[in-house]
Every structure is written in structure tokens, then in C-alpha cells.
Design a protein around this motif. Sequence first.
Motif, PDB file in Angstrom:
ATOM      1  N   GLN A 121     -53.817   4.323  28.748  1.00 16.57           N
ATOM      2  CA  GLN A 121     -53.820   5.589  27.933  1.00 16.57           C
ATOM      3  C   GLN A 121     -54.031   4.742  26.453  1.00 16.57           C
ATOM      4  O   GLN A 121     -55.214   4.813  25.439  1.00 16.57           O
ATOM      5  N   LEU A 125     -55.569  12.688  29.401  1.00 18.66           N
ATOM      6  CA  LEU A 125     -54.830  11.257  29.033  1.00 18.66           C
ATOM      7  C   LEU A 125     -53.541  10.696  28.987  1.00 18.66           C
ATOM      8  O   LEU A 125     -53.123   9.699  29.404  1.00 18.66           O
ATOM      9  N   GLY A 132     -47.369   3.738  27.433  1.00 18.15           N
ATOM     10  CA  GLY A 132     -48.890   4.452  26.544  1.00 18.15           C
ATOM     11  C   GLY A 132     -48.866   4.057  24.854  1.00 18.15           C
ATOM     12  O   GLY A 132     -49.341   2.902  24.091  1.00 18.15           O
ATOM     13  N   THR A 157     -44.066  11.864  26.833  1.00 14.81           N
ATOM     14  CA  THR A 157     -44.839  11.584  26.105  1.00 14.81           C
ATOM     15  C   THR A 157     -43.551  11.365  24.413  1.00 14.81           C
ATOM     16  O   THR A 157     -43.054  11.820  24.275  1.00 14.81           O
ATOM     17  N   ALA A 180     -55.444   9.241  19.858  1.00 15.75           N
ATOM     18  CA  ALA A 180     -54.855   9.616  21.017  1.00 15.75           C
ATOM     19  C   ALA A 180     -54.898  10.906  20.393  1.00 15.75           C
ATOM     20  O   ALA A 180     -55.311  11.378  21.879  1.00 15.75           O
ATOM     21  N   LEU A 210     -49.896   9.924  24.247  1.00 13.03           N
ATOM     22  CA  LEU A 210     -49.929   9.244  24.808  1.00 13.03           C
ATOM     23  C   LEU A 210     -48.852   9.027  25.232  1.00 13.03           C
ATOM     24  O   LEU A 210     -47.808   9.304  25.274  1.00 13.03           O
TER      25      LEU A 210
END
Length: 166
Positions: free
Chosen positions: A97, A89, A13, A4, A79, A9
Motif C-alpha cells: 500500500q 488496495l 499502510g 482502514t 491512495a 490505506l
Amino acid sequence: MKTTHKAGLSVAGAALAGVLIAHWEGMNLVAKHLPFDPPGVITVCGGITNYDWPWLKAGMTFTKEQCEHELAHVGERYADKVVLCVPSLPEMPPHRQAAIASFAVNLGVGKVCGTSIARDLNAGRIREACDAMVKYVYANGNFMKGLLNRRTDAMWGERPWCLRED
């Protein structure tokens, strides 16, 4: 497990969200009220508003480089808020995403979290969630062809990106 970048995200993403948002938002270097925005909303850099920057005032100017930097990260900030109502997500495919982040940037986190979109995503009803994005093609009660394009374009549309599995 996916790496991540921020809370909402993955690295991929975040990169895709930056590209998708920049594609639809364009680039305006002078802050101003746009005719399709609600009263009091000031926009610059093609998508940064005074909701993002409370200090933003009409007439302020920015460089292309400043705008590109901000647009590259605005999807991440939205996000990070969406993940509070859609905890899965960060584990979704990067294109999904990016589509959700772009949608949230365009309409606000509430249009994800406060609607059937979040409920459907959380229940695993991906098609229903992605299809629901297409309902949001009006600004101030007026149909906006540009929003329909943003939601449905075969190459750059949020709905098609949301439905992608890779």
C-alpha cells in the motif's frame, strides 16, 4: 479484516506511506518550481504541489511542522484516488500500500490507474505491477538517478516495498 484509516490505506499502510514519502521527498519550506518538474508545477514540503493545493504560489513559505503534517497525509489522499481503479488496495500488505501511494504521489494517480500497474494489480500479477514501476525513471525526457533509486533501493525502494508480503 484490516482496519482502514481512509478508503485506500490501512492504518499501517498510511503510517508506512508517510515514512516512505518523507524519506524520498525531503523538505523544502519555500514553494518553488523545481527544474525536473513540468512547467507550471510549484512544489513545497518536498512533495506537495499546486495539483494538491491549487492556491499554492511560488515564494509561499511553510513551517517544518506544517510540512510534516501534510506529508504524513498526502499518501492517504492519493491512495483514496487509486482505490477507485484498484479496489483491493486496502486489503494489500501495508508495505505494498505504501509503495503504491508513494509512487502515485511522485507521478500522479494516472501513472497507476492509466497503466499496466492497475491492470496487473487487479489481475493478481503483483510482481509485474511492482516491476512496472521501474519504467518510470525519467523526468521531462531525462533519466533521473534519484528516481531509479526511489524505485529500486533495497531498503527504501518502492519496488522492493511493493513486493513485500508482510
